[in-house]
Design a protein around this motif. Structure first.
Motif, PDB file in Angstrom:
ATOM      1  N   ILE A  58      30.736  15.792 -20.945  1.00  0.00           N
ATOM      2  CA  ILE A  58      31.872  16.343 -20.210  1.00  0.00           C
ATOM      3  C   ILE A  58      31.619  17.830 -19.996  1.00  0.00           C
ATOM      4  CG2 ILE A  58      34.368  16.702 -20.166  1.00  0.00           C
ATOM      5  CD1 ILE A  58      34.605  14.360 -22.152  1.00  0.00           C
ATOM      6  N   LYS A  61      29.076  19.250 -22.326  1.00  0.00           N
ATOM      7  CA  LYS A  61      29.258  19.059 -23.760  1.00  0.00           C
ATOM      8  C   LYS A  61      29.307  17.569 -24.068  1.00  0.00           C
ATOM      9  CE  LYS A  61      31.770  23.398 -24.399  1.00  0.00           C
ATOM     10  NZ  LYS A  61      33.042  24.032 -24.861  1.00  0.00           N
ATOM     11  N   MET A  63      30.312  14.198 -26.421  1.00  0.00           N
ATOM     12  CA  MET A  63      31.154  13.552 -27.426  1.00  0.00           C
ATOM     13  C   MET A  63      30.572  12.172 -27.702  1.00  0.00           C
ATOM     14  SD  MET A  63      35.073  14.518 -26.274  1.00  0.00           S
ATOM     15  CE  MET A  63      35.740  14.111 -27.896  1.00  0.00           C
ATOM     16  N   ALA A  68      37.747   9.510 -30.431  1.00  0.00           N
ATOM     17  CA  ALA A  68      37.927  10.907 -30.048  1.00  0.00           C
ATOM     18  C   ALA A  68      37.773  11.089 -28.542  1.00  0.00           C
ATOM     19  CB  ALA A  68      36.914  11.782 -30.793  1.00  0.00           C
ATOM     20  N   ILE A  69      36.814  10.370 -27.956  1.00  0.00           N
ATOM     21  CA  ILE A  69      36.614  10.457 -26.500  1.00  0.00           C
ATOM     22  C   ILE A  69      37.866   9.981 -25.769  1.00  0.00           C
ATOM     23  CG2 ILE A  69      35.293   9.546 -24.554  1.00  0.00           C
ATOM     24  CD1 ILE A  69      32.921   9.215 -26.554  1.00  0.00           C
ATOM     25  N   GLU A  71      40.952   9.815 -26.856  1.00  0.00           N
ATOM     26  CA  GLU A  71      42.057  10.758 -27.077  1.00  0.00           C
ATOM     27  C   GLU A  71      41.907  11.988 -26.180  1.00  0.00           C
ATOM     28  OE1 GLU A  71      44.055  13.187 -30.835  1.00  0.00           O
ATOM     29  OE2 GLU A  71      42.663  11.539 -31.215  1.00  0.00           O
ATOM     30  N   TYR A  72      40.696  12.523 -26.131  1.00  0.00           N
ATOM     31  CA  TYR A  72      40.453  13.740 -25.342  1.00  0.00           C
ATOM     32  C   TYR A  72      40.628  13.477 -23.846  1.00  0.00           C
ATOM     33  CZ  TYR A  72      38.124  17.842 -23.424  1.00  0.00           C
ATOM     34  OH  TYR A  72      37.840  18.987 -22.709  1.00  0.00           O
ATOM     35  N   LEU A  73      40.033  12.397 -23.363  1.00  0.00           N
ATOM     36  CA  LEU A  73      40.106  12.121 -21.928  1.00  0.00           C
ATOM     37  C   LEU A  73      41.544  11.868 -21.482  1.00  0.00           C
ATOM     38  CD1 LEU A  73      36.974   9.861 -21.335  1.00  0.00           C
ATOM     39  CD2 LEU A  73      37.345  12.191 -20.472  1.00  0.00           C
ATOM     40  N   GLU A  75      44.168  13.119 -22.630  1.00  0.00           N
ATOM     41  CA  GLU A  75      44.866  14.408 -22.579  1.00  0.00           C
ATOM     42  C   GLU A  75      44.487  15.230 -21.354  1.00  0.00           C
ATOM     43  OE1 GLU A  75      43.910  16.261 -26.260  1.00  0.00           O
ATOM     44  OE2 GLU A  75      45.249  14.968 -27.447  1.00  0.00           O
ATOM     45  N   GLN A  76      43.307  14.982 -20.811  1.00  0.00           N
ATOM     46  CA  GLN A  76      42.845  15.758 -19.658  1.00  0.00           C
ATOM     47  C   GLN A  76      43.485  15.305 -18.343  1.00  0.00           C
ATOM     48  OE1 GLN A  76      41.005  18.516 -20.524  1.00  0.00           O
ATOM     49  NE2 GLN A  76      41.499  17.548 -22.502  1.00  0.00           N
ATOM     50  N   HIS A  83      48.387   9.346 -22.670  1.00  0.00           N
ATOM     51  CA  HIS A  83      48.405   9.916 -24.017  1.00  0.00           C
ATOM     52  C   HIS A  83      49.858  10.115 -24.438  1.00  0.00           C
ATOM     53  CE1 HIS A  83      49.591  13.615 -22.120  1.00  0.00           C
ATOM     54  NE2 HIS A  83      49.545  14.290 -23.253  1.00  0.00           N
ATOM     55  N   HIS A  99      43.138   4.658 -33.262  1.00  0.00           N
ATOM     56  CA  HIS A  99      42.015   4.634 -34.209  1.00  0.00           C
ATOM     57  C   HIS A  99      41.940   3.330 -34.999  1.00  0.00           C
ATOM     58  CE1 HIS A  99      40.833   8.710 -33.241  1.00  0.00           C
ATOM     59  NE2 HIS A  99      42.110   9.011 -33.209  1.00  0.00           N
TER      60      HIS A  99
END
Length: 221
Positions: A58, A61, A63, A68-69, A71-73, A75-76, A83, A99
């Motif tokens: 991404i 960076k 991941m 975690a991926i 959760e992060y995506l 949020e984006q 989310h 999880h």
């Protein structure tokens, strides 16, 4: 946002492929053969030292962990609503279920190892396969209890990234366990299968698959 997903058909990276489709994200997909040595190539090991999928790049960076991926995506892309933020009343349940996918995934991975990766009969442990099959049914039982209140998805507030994470396991589980005694899980699976984004995450026609059988019987102990 520049996103590259490293993926193998039917592997856990399917969670992220499905989520990206739900999010309407633009991404590059790089697919690998689960059975050859492409995941152990020098080039791929520089991205994921364990030689596994998923991995996601991404904006330069990397991941590696699918929970975690996801959760992060999610949020984006806040406008999509997949989310549950810190102030949401289902935030705790969302994170825990997101999880919980790895609890399910652990048993699926062990069964995949026992039935498929260990391809010779002498390599396999019928006892281990039998135990893992029972454990998979048990962790699915928790979802049966959750879904029996009539909700359509894992959260009362609706579809979320947790459904993509857990849903991959629900999609795969009938290869190893019958859902006859888990009618709410079976109905939930049917709802997930009807989603266009999940259909897009399935292997294309003619793709090499990990799972060649509809159902893998527990060998005699």
């Amino acid at each position: 946002m520049q996103i590259t997903l490293h993926h193998a058909h039917e592997a856990r990276s399917m969670r992220i492929l499905w989520l990206l489709e739900e999010l309407g994200a633009t991404y590059e997909l790089r697919s690998y053969d689960f059975f050859n040595k492409s995941l152990r190539s020098e080039a791929y090991l520089a991205i994921h030292p364990a030689g596994r999928v998923p991995s996601v790049e991404i904006d330069g960076k990397v991941m590696l962990e699918s929970g975690a991926i996801a959760e992060y995506l999610a949020e984006q892309f806040p406008d999509v609503g997949l989310h549950r933020g810190p102030d949401h009343p289902e935030r705790m349940a969302y994170l825990e279920l997101l999880h919980y996918a790895e609890t399910i995934g652990q048993h699926l991975a062990n069964l995949t190892q026992g039935h498929i990766v260990l391809y010779e009969d002498w390599m396999r442990s019928p006892t281990q396969i039998s135990l893992e099959t029972k454990r998979l049914a048990k962790v699915l039982g928790r979802l049966e209890l959750l879904l029996r209140d009539g909700r359509d998805h894992l959260l009362a507030s609706g579809f979320s990234a947790a459904d993509c994470a857990v849903g991959y396991g629900i999609w795969l589980a009938p290869r190893f366990v019958s859902l006859d005694k888990l009618p709410h899980v079976a109905a939930y699976r049917d709802r997930l299968m009807a989603r266009p984004a999940l259909q897009k995450a399935l292997p294309p026609e003619g793709a090499k698959r990990i799972y060649s059988k509809d159902f893998y019987e527990v060998p005699d102990v």
